[in-house]
Design an enzyme around this catalytic site. Structure first.
Site, short mmCIF file in Angstrom:
data_model
loop_
_atom_site.label_atom_id
_atom_site.label_comp_id
_atom_site.label_asym_id
_atom_site.label_seq_id
_atom_site.Cartn_x
_atom_site.Cartn_y
_atom_site.Cartn_z
N ARG A 8 11.01 -0.74 11.53
CA ARG A 8 9.36 -0.36 12.17
C ARG A 8 9.52 -1.68 12.93
O ARG A 8 9.81 -2.93 13.07
CB ARG A 8 8.72 -1.04 11.94
CG ARG A 8 8.26 0.68 10.53
CD ARG A 8 6.55 1.07 9.97
NE ARG A 8 6.02 -0.24 10.32
CZ ARG A 8 4.70 -0.61 9.89
NH1 ARG A 8 4.21 0.45 9.01
NH2 ARG A 8 3.48 -1.01 10.09
N ARG A 61 -0.24 -9.22 12.92
CA ARG A 61 -1.42 -8.02 11.61
C ARG A 61 -1.96 -8.40 11.20
O ARG A 61 -3.25 -8.76 10.92
CB ARG A 61 -0.54 -7.21 11.65
CG ARG A 61 0.21 -5.40 12.58
CD ARG A 61 1.77 -5.44 12.47
NE ARG A 61 1.59 -5.22 11.10
CZ ARG A 61 2.41 -4.63 10.18
NH1 ARG A 61 3.84 -5.23 10.62
NH2 ARG A 61 2.74 -4.27 9.52
N ARG A 113 11.16 -5.73 5.22
CA ARG A 113 11.31 -3.66 5.35
C ARG A 113 12.14 -2.75 5.98
O ARG A 113 11.97 -3.04 7.26
CB ARG A 113 9.71 -3.53 4.89
CG ARG A 113 9.14 -1.81 5.16
CD ARG A 113 8.17 -1.40 5.63
NE ARG A 113 7.36 -1.92 6.14
CZ ARG A 113 6.50 -2.26 6.17
NH1 ARG A 113 5.53 -1.61 5.21
NH2 ARG A 113 5.35 -3.05 7.57
N ARG A 118 -10.23 0.22 9.05
CA ARG A 118 -9.58 -1.43 9.53
C ARG A 118 -10.77 -1.55 9.84
O ARG A 118 -10.94 -2.81 9.88
CB ARG A 118 -8.65 -1.21 9.85
CG ARG A 118 -7.22 -1.51 9.52
CD ARG A 118 -6.53 -1.26 10.76
NE ARG A 118 -4.83 -1.68 10.28
CZ ARG A 118 -4.09 -1.00 10.20
NH1 ARG A 118 -3.88 0.14 9.03
NH2 ARG A 118 -2.59 -1.83 9.56
N LYS A 157 1.17 -1.32 0.03
CA LYS A 157 0.21 0.22 -0.06
C LYS A 157 0.81 1.19 -0.01
O LYS A 157 0.76 2.06 -0.84
CB LYS A 157 -1.11 -0.44 1.33
CG LYS A 157 -2.10 -1.49 1.48
CD LYS A 157 -3.08 -1.27 2.50
CE LYS A 157 -1.85 -1.45 3.75
NZ LYS A 157 -1.76 -2.23 4.12
P1 AP5 Z 1 4.93 -1.29 2.18
O1 AP5 Z 1 4.54 -1.00 0.50
O2 AP5 Z 1 5.24 -0.57 3.28
O3 AP5 Z 1 2.89 -2.50 2.41
P2 AP5 Z 1 2.15 -1.92 3.51
O4 AP5 Z 1 0.74 -2.51 2.47
O5 AP5 Z 1 2.33 -0.29 3.18
O6 AP5 Z 1 2.23 -2.51 4.87
P3 AP5 Z 1 2.54 -2.35 5.81
O7 AP5 Z 1 2.68 -3.07 6.83
O8 AP5 Z 1 2.69 -0.15 5.84
O9 AP5 Z 1 0.61 -1.85 6.23
P4 AP5 Z 1 0.01 -2.03 7.92
O10 AP5 Z 1 -1.47 -1.99 7.48
O11 AP5 Z 1 -0.14 -3.39 8.65
O12 AP5 Z 1 1.17 -1.31 8.49
P5 AP5 Z 1 0.20 0.36 8.89
O13 AP5 Z 1 1.74 1.36 8.93
O14 AP5 Z 1 -1.30 0.42 8.24
O15 AP5 Z 1 5.01 -2.58 1.64
C1 AP5 Z 1 6.14 -3.65 2.94
C2 AP5 Z 1 7.21 -4.88 1.82
O16 AP5 Z 1 7.11 -4.87 0.93
C3 AP5 Z 1 8.45 -3.27 2.00
O17 AP5 Z 1 10.15 -3.69 2.10
C4 AP5 Z 1 8.51 -2.93 0.40
O18 AP5 Z 1 9.68 -2.90 -0.35
C5 AP5 Z 1 7.95 -4.50 -0.28
N1 AP5 Z 1 6.89 -4.86 -1.40
C6 AP5 Z 1 6.38 -3.90 -1.60
N2 AP5 Z 1 5.57 -4.28 -2.69
C7 AP5 Z 1 6.39 -5.77 -3.57
C8 AP5 Z 1 6.21 -6.23 -4.22
N3 AP5 Z 1 5.40 -5.89 -5.20
N4 AP5 Z 1 7.56 -7.16 -4.46
C9 AP5 Z 1 8.25 -7.26 -3.82
N5 AP5 Z 1 8.26 -6.26 -2.40
C10 AP5 Z 1 7.34 -5.74 -2.49
O19 AP5 Z 1 -0.09 0.26 10.71
C11 AP5 Z 1 -0.01 -0.39 11.03
C12 AP5 Z 1 0.17 -0.22 12.93
O20 AP5 Z 1 -0.98 0.82 13.70
C13 AP5 Z 1 -1.30 -1.07 12.88
O21 AP5 Z 1 -0.93 -2.36 13.07
C14 AP5 Z 1 -2.10 -0.41 14.26
O22 AP5 Z 1 -1.72 -1.20 15.29
C15 AP5 Z 1 -2.22 0.85 13.65
N6 AP5 Z 1 -2.88 1.56 13.05
C16 AP5 Z 1 -2.69 1.92 11.84
N7 AP5 Z 1 -3.87 2.62 11.24
C17 AP5 Z 1 -5.09 1.98 11.99
C18 AP5 Z 1 -6.47 1.65 12.12
N8 AP5 Z 1 -7.34 2.47 10.80
N9 AP5 Z 1 -7.39 1.44 12.98
C19 AP5 Z 1 -6.42 0.84 14.24
N10 AP5 Z 1 -4.92 0.44 14.12
C20 AP5 Z 1 -4.19 1.08 13.39
#
Ligand code: AP5
Length: 208
Positions: A155, A166, A127, A88, A13
């Site tokens: 992270r 997660r 990552r 979410r 994402k």
């Molecule tokens: P990346 O692009 O960073 O993936 P992402 O989908 O953004 O993954 P996240 O882990 O950031 O998502 P998340 O939803 O768990 O975390 P968030 O920050 O929202 O890519 C990941 C890796 O893969 C990178 O190294 C990249 O280079 C690689 N990659 C990407 N595309 C690729 C491809 N095509 N091929 C190969 N490699 C690839 O949330 C974190 C925490 O915050 C949650 O767990 C929760 O505690 C809290 N939180 C956030 N939002 C909420 C909410 N709405 N409600 C409650 N808690 C929340």
């Protein structure tokens, strides 16, 4: 363009968001980034969110909903935004619906990036990000260049244990919002397996 990016942890994402927000000239609103900034800044919200995030749990709905409703009410969101990582849960989706109805605007698209569970842990634990630019790297799939490699950070929730939790939360809490958007006719599914460039191409097709 009012758009939501949904997908499991590590779906790509954040990786895909940067070019999309540039293409549509909309602000990128990542609830994960906002919460991490609150933790780093030691605000009251950050203090409350920290333990949930470190363990891979979800931050309580009331905290996240208030944060997002305030953010999308700002002037720079008047003609659109990209929400990344929100909603979410079903209560978050309903709260967003209400806020948009009150503002008399509608969502254009909910983009679901689909990646099988077995790829998630490898993507997440590999990552790293550049604290100076926010650029996202992967130690195997997209290694940082030598001049940046020394300063990349990992992270706190990118451990195997937290990424499994997660993923569990994604299936139990987030996946149930997909039918909600499917019924509204705004859901677009994209296969997230392949290189980032291949996935970006599929997204462009899905949005055209
Ligand atoms: P990346 O692009 O960073 O993936 P992402 O989908 O953004 O993954 P996240 O882990 O950031 O998502 P998340 O939803 O768990 O975390 P968030 O920050 O929202 O890519 C990941 C890796 O893969 C990178 O190294 C990249 O280079 C690689 N990659 C990407 N595309 C690729 C491809 N095509 N091929 C190969 N490699 C690839 O949330 C974190 C925490 O915050 C949650 O767990 C929760 O505690 C809290 N939180 C956030 N939002 C909420 C909410 N709405 N409600 C409650 N808690 C929340």
């Amino acid at each position: 363009m009012r758009m939501i990016l949904v997908g499991p942890p590590g779906a790509g994402k954040g990786t895909q968001a940067s070019s999309l927000v540039e293409k549509y000239s909309i602000p990128h609103i990542s609830t994960g980034d906002m919460l991490r900034a609150a933790v780093k800044g030691r605000t009251e919200l950050g203090r409350q969110a920290d333990d949930f995030m470190k363990s891979g749990g979800l931050v309580p709905d009331d905290l996240v909903i208030a944060m997002v409703v305030e953010r999308i009410g700002k002037d720079d969101c008047a003609s659109g935004f990209m929400l990344d990582g929100f909603p979410r849960t079903r209560p978050q989706a309903e709260a967003l619906d209400l806020a948009l109805r009150d503002a008399k605007v509608a969502l254009d698209v909910v983009l679901l990036i689909e990646v099988p569970d077995e790829l998630v842990v490898e993507r997440v634990t590999g990552r790293r990000s550049d604290p100076e630019t926010g650029a996202i790297y992967h130690m195997t799939f997209n290694p940082p260049p030598p001049d940046i490699a020394g300063r990349v950070v990992q992270r706190k929730d990118d451990t195997e244990e937290a990424s499994n939790k997660r993923l569990e939360k994604y299936h139990s809490e987030t996946a149930p919002i997909i039918p909600f958007y499917e019924e509204k006719g705004v859901l677009r599914r994209v296969d997230g397996v392949g290189t980032p460039a291949e996935v970006a191409e599929r997204i462009i097709q899905a949005l055209s």
